[in-house]
Design a protein around this motif. Sequence first.
Motif, mmCIF file in Angstrom:
data_model
loop_
_atom_site.group_PDB
_atom_site.id
_atom_site.type_symbol
_atom_site.label_atom_id
_atom_site.label_comp_id
_atom_site.label_asym_id
_atom_site.label_seq_id
_atom_site.Cartn_x
_atom_site.Cartn_y
_atom_site.Cartn_z
ATOM 1 N N ALA A 1 -78.928 17.998 16.230
ATOM 2 C CA ALA A 1 -80.171 18.547 16.646
ATOM 3 C C ALA A 1 -80.805 19.396 15.503
ATOM 4 O O ALA A 1 -79.877 20.199 14.744
ATOM 5 C CB ALA A 1 -80.122 19.666 17.921
ATOM 6 N N PRO A 2 -82.134 19.497 15.421
ATOM 7 C CA PRO A 2 -82.604 20.129 14.517
ATOM 8 C C PRO A 2 -83.012 21.714 14.728
ATOM 9 O O PRO A 2 -84.080 22.134 15.056
ATOM 10 C CB PRO A 2 -84.191 19.534 13.937
ATOM 11 C CG PRO A 2 -84.301 18.825 15.437
ATOM 12 C CD PRO A 2 -83.161 18.577 16.155
ATOM 13 N N MET A 3 -81.852 22.531 14.568
ATOM 14 C CA MET A 3 -81.999 23.920 15.111
ATOM 15 C C MET A 3 -82.193 24.726 14.167
ATOM 16 O O MET A 3 -81.587 25.091 13.096
ATOM 17 C CB MET A 3 -80.540 24.093 15.714
ATOM 18 C CG MET A 3 -79.965 22.987 16.815
ATOM 19 S SD MET A 3 -78.237 23.702 17.203
ATOM 20 C CE MET A 3 -77.481 23.072 15.661
ATOM 21 N N ALA A 4 -83.649 25.446 14.409
ATOM 22 C CA ALA A 4 -84.000 26.558 13.682
ATOM 23 C C ALA A 4 -82.964 27.592 13.715
ATOM 24 O O ALA A 4 -82.288 28.019 14.563
ATOM 25 C CB ALA A 4 -85.388 26.906 14.023
ATOM 26 N N GLY A 5 -82.574 28.049 12.519
ATOM 27 C CA GLY A 5 -81.649 29.019 12.483
ATOM 28 C C GLY A 5 -80.133 28.651 12.411
ATOM 29 O O GLY A 5 -79.032 29.442 12.190
ATOM 30 N N ALA A 6 -79.981 27.479 12.401
ATOM 31 C CA ALA A 6 -78.591 26.734 12.484
ATOM 32 C C ALA A 6 -78.366 25.674 11.681
ATOM 33 O O ALA A 6 -77.568 25.243 10.868
ATOM 34 C CB ALA A 6 -78.080 26.596 14.187
ATOM 35 N N ALA A 7 -79.502 24.762 11.806
ATOM 36 C CA ALA A 7 -79.395 23.405 11.212
ATOM 37 C C ALA A 7 -80.273 23.503 9.977
ATOM 38 O O ALA A 7 -81.330 23.125 10.023
ATOM 39 C CB ALA A 7 -79.841 22.049 12.223
ATOM 40 N N GLY A 8 -79.555 23.912 8.756
ATOM 41 C CA GLY A 8 -80.342 23.804 7.574
ATOM 42 C C GLY A 8 -79.962 22.428 6.785
ATOM 43 O O GLY A 8 -79.198 21.877 7.200
ATOM 44 N N GLY A 9 -80.115 22.307 5.506
ATOM 45 C CA GLY A 9 -79.816 21.445 4.626
ATOM 46 C C GLY A 9 -78.232 21.206 4.554
ATOM 47 O O GLY A 9 -78.024 20.005 4.650
ATOM 48 N N ALA A 10 -77.374 22.151 4.774
ATOM 49 C CA ALA A 10 -75.919 22.038 4.532
ATOM 50 C C ALA A 10 -75.572 21.282 5.741
ATOM 51 O O ALA A 10 -74.584 20.341 5.599
ATOM 52 C CB ALA A 10 -75.278 23.329 4.502
ATOM 53 N N LEU A 11 -75.931 21.703 6.918
ATOM 54 C CA LEU A 11 -75.409 21.248 8.033
ATOM 55 C C LEU A 11 -76.098 19.772 8.182
ATOM 56 O O LEU A 11 -75.286 18.557 8.475
ATOM 57 C CB LEU A 11 -75.739 21.763 9.261
ATOM 58 C CG LEU A 11 -75.305 21.264 10.717
ATOM 59 C CD1 LEU A 11 -73.773 20.923 10.844
ATOM 60 C CD2 LEU A 11 -75.740 21.859 11.907
ATOM 61 N N ALA A 12 -77.070 19.203 7.889
ATOM 62 C CA ALA A 12 -77.817 17.970 8.111
ATOM 63 C C ALA A 12 -76.880 17.241 6.850
ATOM 64 O O ALA A 12 -76.922 16.046 7.280
ATOM 65 C CB ALA A 12 -79.340 18.262 7.705
ATOM 66 N N SER A 13 -76.766 17.623 5.705
ATOM 67 C CA SER A 13 -76.286 16.709 4.768
ATOM 68 C C SER A 13 -74.889 16.409 5.123
ATOM 69 O O SER A 13 -74.413 15.102 4.945
ATOM 70 C CB SER A 13 -76.531 17.075 3.276
ATOM 71 O OG SER A 13 -76.200 18.555 3.114
#
Length: 340
Positions: A18-30
């Motif tokens: 999930a595209p979570m503001a405050g949690a899912a930035g580039g590091a988690l997404a990649s």
Amino acid sequence: MDFSRFPPRNLHLPIINAPMAGAAGGALASAVSRAGGLGLVGVGHGASPEYIERELSIVADNGNGAWGAGLMSWSLDRDSTALSKVLEYQPPVVAFAAGDPTNHARTANEAGSAVVVQVGTSTEVMAAAADRHIAAIVVRGSEAGGHGLNEVSTFTLLQFALRNSSKPVIAAGGIGSPQGVAAALGAGASAVWIGTRLIPTAESLASSDHKRRILRASAEDTVYTSVFDIALGTPWPHEYGGRTLVNEVTAEYAGTAKEAALRTASEQGSPEANELSSRVKAARASGDGSASPLYAGQAAGLVANDSPAPDSDFPPAADVLAELGGFRECLANAARLWAV
Ligand SMILES: Cc1cc2nc3c(=O)[nH]c(=O)nc-3n(C[C@H](O)[C@H](O)[C@H](O)COP(=O)(O)O)c2cc1C
């Protein structure tokens, strides 16, 4: 799965963060993308151009080609600069939530991205099904973490969407185990969309206190409230609250007459509202979860219920995806027992 242009190439696991503001930035997404899933960066209300550049560059350069960004429709109605900035990176997928996605979906789709939209009611399912710029529908149930509608559970909305739309349907809300992934896929979902389960990971941007409190929480430890939006002055449309872990502030306000009175008190600048606002802002700035928002859904109760030492490491997201990959065994067991 007939996704036409969705999912993008390189998607090997039916798991989307999930595209979570405050949690899912580039590091988690990649990390999710490299593990074979679809990695999405959360672009919240007020996200700066620098944040968008930094986080999208990380996932565009370090993922596996299956990536995208998620934005809020109501926020783009006020100022669509964030969407223009995101589209400069030509994301394979753009997600929208909360509000009327029509104009933004057209813009993103005409720029070449596959568009997915989170919906929370059967009316929103039908609207998304009829919109030719929307490739897939994300049914988000009321047990989900973060902001959204608090109307229908994931499993009910999933069944409705599968019966009433020919588009791919993605299940979101309350999924945090191989069994949950199997339940959604077995019903006919094309993929699952996971937020809360991925917050306590090494790559997530959430505070350590937020992560630790999710590890300690049970499924009953969340509440749906607007108290933090009012306290922080975030202009969410009033029909949207957020599901968060309980803490000192929710215990005092959530679902009480005090919460009902708080919006007016805040507009009038009452001393109590000002005091709450200062308290929440200070707690958020210092990463103290006792009085700051801890957005998370009921799937918090599915994360290992232990209490790591304050300085212990959180697992890499790839470990969580590997665990969720156990859905294959669940589906195989069901097929063995019940397939005709
Ligand atoms: C901390 C947090 C932040 C979130 N931020 C966003 C966001 O910026 N944009 C968005 O579309 N959804 C956001 N969501 C909602 C998720 O997209 C999704 O609906 C939800 O996490 C799924 O339910 P689950 O948490 O039970 O997995 C957020 C959720 C959480 C927990």
